[in-house]
Design an enzyme around this catalytic site. Structure first.
Site, PDB file in Angstrom:
ATOM      1  N   GLN A  46       0.846  -1.190   0.000  1.00  0.00           N
ATOM      2  CA  GLN A  46       0.000   0.000   0.000  1.00  0.00           C
ATOM      3  C   GLN A  46       0.881   1.239   0.000  1.00  0.00           C
ATOM      4  O   GLN A  46       1.875   1.297   0.724  1.00  0.00           O
ATOM      5  CB  GLN A  46      -0.889  -0.022   1.258  1.00  0.00           C
ATOM      6  CG  GLN A  46      -1.847   1.119   1.394  1.00  0.00           C
ATOM      7  CD  GLN A  46      -2.727   0.956   2.632  1.00  0.00           C
ATOM      8  OE1 GLN A  46      -3.110  -0.134   3.004  1.00  0.00           O
ATOM      9  NE2 GLN A  46      -3.034   2.070   3.270  1.00  0.00           N
ATOM     10  N   LYS A  70       6.850   1.036   7.576  1.00  0.00           N
ATOM     11  CA  LYS A  70       6.603   2.166   6.676  1.00  0.00           C
ATOM     12  C   LYS A  70       7.919   2.754   6.187  1.00  0.00           C
ATOM     13  O   LYS A  70       8.825   3.002   6.982  1.00  0.00           O
ATOM     14  CB  LYS A  70       5.820   3.266   7.392  1.00  0.00           C
ATOM     15  CG  LYS A  70       4.461   2.833   7.902  1.00  0.00           C
ATOM     16  CD  LYS A  70       3.805   3.924   8.732  1.00  0.00           C
ATOM     17  CE  LYS A  70       2.471   3.471   9.279  1.00  0.00           C
ATOM     18  NZ  LYS A  70       1.873   4.489  10.148  1.00  0.00           N
ATOM     19  N   TYR A 130       4.259   7.582   1.798  1.00  0.00           N
ATOM     20  CA  TYR A 130       4.862   6.419   2.437  1.00  0.00           C
ATOM     21  C   TYR A 130       4.305   5.110   1.910  1.00  0.00           C
ATOM     22  O   TYR A 130       3.159   5.019   1.492  1.00  0.00           O
ATOM     23  CB  TYR A 130       4.750   6.478   3.961  1.00  0.00           C
ATOM     24  CG  TYR A 130       3.369   6.621   4.535  1.00  0.00           C
ATOM     25  CD1 TYR A 130       2.750   5.550   5.171  1.00  0.00           C
ATOM     26  CD2 TYR A 130       2.699   7.831   4.496  1.00  0.00           C
ATOM     27  CE1 TYR A 130       1.498   5.677   5.742  1.00  0.00           C
ATOM     28  CE2 TYR A 130       1.447   7.976   5.067  1.00  0.00           C
ATOM     29  CZ  TYR A 130       0.845   6.896   5.685  1.00  0.00           C
ATOM     30  OH  TYR A 130      -0.403   7.027   6.241  1.00  0.00           O
ATOM     31  N   ASP A 169      -6.015  11.824  18.069  1.00  0.00           N
ATOM     32  CA  ASP A 169      -4.719  12.029  18.702  1.00  0.00           C
ATOM     33  C   ASP A 169      -4.837  12.792  20.015  1.00  0.00           C
ATOM     34  O   ASP A 169      -4.033  12.591  20.925  1.00  0.00           O
ATOM     35  CB  ASP A 169      -3.758  12.725  17.751  1.00  0.00           C
ATOM     36  CG  ASP A 169      -3.355  11.817  16.591  1.00  0.00           C
ATOM     37  OD1 ASP A 169      -3.523  10.583  16.709  1.00  0.00           O
ATOM     38  OD2 ASP A 169      -2.881  12.339  15.565  1.00  0.00           O
TER      39      ASP A 169
END
Length: 182
Positions: A46, A70, A130, A169
Protein backbone atom coordinates in the site's frame (compact mmCIF):
# COMPACT_ATOMS: atom_id res chain seq x y z
CA UNK A 1 21.20 4.78 -2.13
CA UNK A 2 22.97 5.26 1.18
CA UNK A 3 21.53 3.44 4.22
CA UNK A 4 22.41 5.22 7.48
CA UNK A 5 22.24 3.55 10.89
CA UNK A 6 20.40 5.35 13.70
CA UNK A 7 20.48 5.04 17.50
CA UNK A 8 17.92 2.23 17.04
CA UNK A 9 19.50 -0.32 14.71
CA UNK A 10 16.26 -1.37 12.97
CA UNK A 11 15.34 2.21 12.03
CA UNK A 12 17.28 3.40 8.98
CA UNK A 13 17.69 6.70 7.17
CA UNK A 14 17.85 6.32 3.39
CA UNK A 15 19.58 8.99 1.33
CA UNK A 16 19.18 8.69 -2.45
CA UNK A 17 21.81 9.70 -4.94
CA UNK A 18 20.43 12.76 -6.75
CA UNK A 19 21.44 13.60 -10.32
CA UNK A 20 20.62 17.19 -11.16
CA UNK A 21 21.33 19.96 -13.60
CA UNK A 22 19.65 23.13 -14.87
CA UNK A 23 16.70 21.03 -16.12
CA UNK A 24 15.86 19.50 -12.74
CA UNK A 25 16.83 16.25 -11.03
CA UNK A 26 16.41 12.48 -11.05
CA UNK A 27 16.69 10.08 -8.12
CA UNK A 28 15.83 6.48 -7.42
CA UNK A 29 13.66 6.37 -4.28
CA UNK A 30 13.31 2.60 -3.89
CA UNK A 31 15.05 -0.54 -5.11
CA UNK A 32 13.65 -3.77 -3.68
CA UNK A 33 16.95 -5.70 -3.68
CA UNK A 34 18.84 -2.98 -1.77
CA UNK A 35 15.93 -2.42 0.61
CA UNK A 36 15.75 -6.17 1.37
CA UNK A 37 19.50 -6.25 2.07
CA UNK A 38 19.52 -3.24 4.44
CA UNK A 39 16.01 -2.95 5.91
CA UNK A 40 13.40 -5.65 5.35
CA UNK A 41 12.47 -8.41 2.93
CA UNK A 42 8.75 -7.74 3.37
CA UNK A 43 6.89 -6.57 0.28
CA UNK A 44 5.05 -3.25 0.19
CA UNK A 45 1.30 -3.56 -0.42
CA UNK A 46 0.00 0.00 0.00
CA UNK A 47 1.20 3.52 -0.83
CA UNK A 48 -0.23 6.57 0.97
CA UNK A 49 0.04 10.32 0.39
CA UNK A 50 -1.07 13.04 2.81
CA UNK A 51 -0.93 16.82 2.80
CA UNK A 52 -0.85 18.82 6.01
CA UNK A 53 -0.51 22.46 7.01
CA UNK A 54 2.05 24.03 9.33
CA UNK A 55 1.80 22.97 12.96
CA UNK A 56 -0.16 19.76 12.38
CA UNK A 57 1.11 16.81 14.37
CA UNK A 58 0.01 13.35 13.28
CA UNK A 59 0.67 10.45 15.61
CA UNK A 60 1.98 8.58 17.37
CA UNK A 61 0.20 5.81 15.45
CA UNK A 62 0.58 2.05 15.06
CA UNK A 63 -1.55 -1.07 14.60
CA UNK A 64 -1.64 -3.99 17.03
CA UNK A 65 -2.65 -6.37 14.20
CA UNK A 66 -1.67 -6.03 10.54
CA UNK A 67 1.41 -4.30 11.90
CA UNK A 68 2.89 -1.97 9.33
CA UNK A 69 6.46 -1.22 8.44
CA UNK A 70 6.60 2.17 6.68
CA UNK A 71 9.10 3.74 4.30
CA UNK A 72 8.36 7.46 4.63
CA UNK A 73 9.47 10.58 2.76
CA UNK A 74 8.43 14.18 2.11
CA UNK A 75 7.85 15.37 -1.46
CA UNK A 76 6.98 18.97 -0.57
CA UNK A 77 7.83 20.93 2.57
CA UNK A 78 9.48 19.76 5.79
CA UNK A 79 8.52 17.59 8.77
CA UNK A 80 10.08 16.25 11.94
CA UNK A 81 9.50 12.50 11.73
CA UNK A 82 9.55 10.13 14.72
CA UNK A 83 9.66 6.37 15.32
CA UNK A 84 9.17 4.99 18.88
CA UNK A 85 10.26 1.45 19.76
CA UNK A 86 7.34 -0.49 21.29
CA UNK A 87 9.06 -3.90 21.36
CA UNK A 88 9.41 -4.87 25.02
CA UNK A 89 12.19 -7.38 24.24
CA UNK A 90 14.28 -4.70 22.52
CA UNK A 91 17.30 -3.01 24.14
CA UNK A 92 15.87 0.28 22.81
CA UNK A 93 12.31 -0.23 24.11
CA UNK A 94 10.65 3.15 24.76
CA UNK A 95 13.33 5.13 22.90
CA UNK A 96 12.78 7.11 19.74
CA UNK A 97 14.52 8.29 16.60
CA UNK A 98 13.62 11.74 15.26
CA UNK A 99 14.82 13.21 11.98
CA UNK A 100 13.94 16.11 9.69
CA UNK A 101 12.63 14.90 6.34
CA UNK A 102 12.14 17.43 3.57
CA UNK A 103 11.71 17.82 -0.16
CA UNK A 104 15.09 19.53 -0.09
CA UNK A 105 17.14 16.88 1.76
CA UNK A 106 15.23 13.99 0.09
CA UNK A 107 15.92 11.69 3.05
CA UNK A 108 13.62 8.79 3.82
CA UNK A 109 13.10 6.87 7.06
CA UNK A 110 12.36 3.17 7.46
CA UNK A 111 9.99 2.65 10.41
CA UNK A 112 9.67 -1.11 11.05
CA UNK A 113 6.62 -2.90 12.42
CA UNK A 114 6.65 -2.73 16.21
CA UNK A 115 7.14 1.03 16.26
CA UNK A 116 4.75 3.94 16.75
CA UNK A 117 5.13 6.66 14.12
CA UNK A 118 4.32 10.36 13.95
CA UNK A 119 5.36 13.63 12.36
CA UNK A 120 5.12 17.39 12.91
CA UNK A 121 4.84 19.79 9.97
CA UNK A 122 7.52 22.50 10.15
CA UNK A 123 6.84 24.25 6.81
CA UNK A 124 3.75 26.11 5.56
CA UNK A 125 2.53 22.82 4.06
CA UNK A 126 4.02 19.37 3.62
CA UNK A 127 3.21 16.40 1.44
CA UNK A 128 4.10 13.10 3.05
CA UNK A 129 4.36 9.88 1.02
CA UNK A 130 4.86 6.42 2.44
CA UNK A 131 4.88 2.76 1.53
CA UNK A 132 3.41 0.16 3.92
CA UNK A 133 4.08 -3.55 4.09
CA UNK A 134 0.61 -4.36 5.43
CA UNK A 135 -2.83 -2.90 4.91
CA UNK A 136 -4.43 -0.18 7.00
CA UNK A 137 -6.65 -1.82 9.65
CA UNK A 138 -8.52 0.91 11.58
CA UNK A 139 -9.97 -1.60 14.07
CA UNK A 140 -6.44 -2.22 15.37
CA UNK A 141 -5.10 1.34 15.27
CA UNK A 142 -3.70 2.88 18.45
CA UNK A 143 -2.57 6.43 19.14
CA UNK A 144 -0.07 7.29 21.88
CA UNK A 145 0.09 10.86 23.19
CA UNK A 146 2.62 12.92 21.28
CA UNK A 147 3.79 14.60 24.48
CA UNK A 148 4.03 11.55 26.73
CA UNK A 149 6.73 12.33 29.33
CA UNK A 150 7.98 8.71 29.47
CA UNK A 151 9.00 8.91 25.81
CA UNK A 152 10.13 12.54 26.04
CA UNK A 153 10.22 13.43 22.36
CA UNK A 154 11.95 16.76 21.73
CA UNK A 155 9.55 18.06 19.08
CA UNK A 156 10.65 21.26 17.29
CA UNK A 157 7.37 23.07 18.09
CA UNK A 158 7.64 26.74 17.15
CA UNK A 159 7.67 28.94 20.27
CA UNK A 160 4.28 30.41 21.09
CA UNK A 161 2.35 27.74 19.16
CA UNK A 162 0.67 24.47 20.00
CA UNK A 163 0.50 21.54 17.58
CA UNK A 164 -2.83 20.92 15.86
CA UNK A 165 -4.11 17.42 16.60
CA UNK A 166 -6.94 15.25 15.33
CA UNK A 167 -9.65 14.28 17.82
CA UNK A 168 -8.20 10.75 17.84
CA UNK A 169 -4.72 12.03 18.70
CA UNK A 170 -6.06 14.32 21.43
CA UNK A 171 -7.43 11.15 23.05
CA UNK A 172 -4.13 9.26 22.66
CA UNK A 173 -3.10 6.76 25.32
CA UNK A 174 -0.17 7.22 27.64
CA UNK A 175 2.92 5.17 26.80
CA UNK A 176 2.40 3.23 30.04
CA UNK A 177 -1.17 2.22 29.07
CA UNK A 178 -0.62 1.59 25.37
CA UNK A 179 -0.41 -1.99 24.06
CA UNK A 180 3.15 -3.14 23.34
CA UNK A 181 4.81 -5.85 21.28
CA UNK A 182 6.78 -8.82 22.63
Amino acid sequence: MEFIETEISDVKILVPQVFGDERGFFMETYRQSDFAKHCSEKVFVQDNHSRSNFGILRGLHYQTENTQGKLVRVTQGEVFDVAVDLRESSKTFGRYVGVVLSAENKKQMWVPAGFAHGFYVMSETAEFVYKCNDYYAPDYEVSIRWDDPEIGIDWPIRAGTNPQLSAKDEQGLSFKDAPKFA
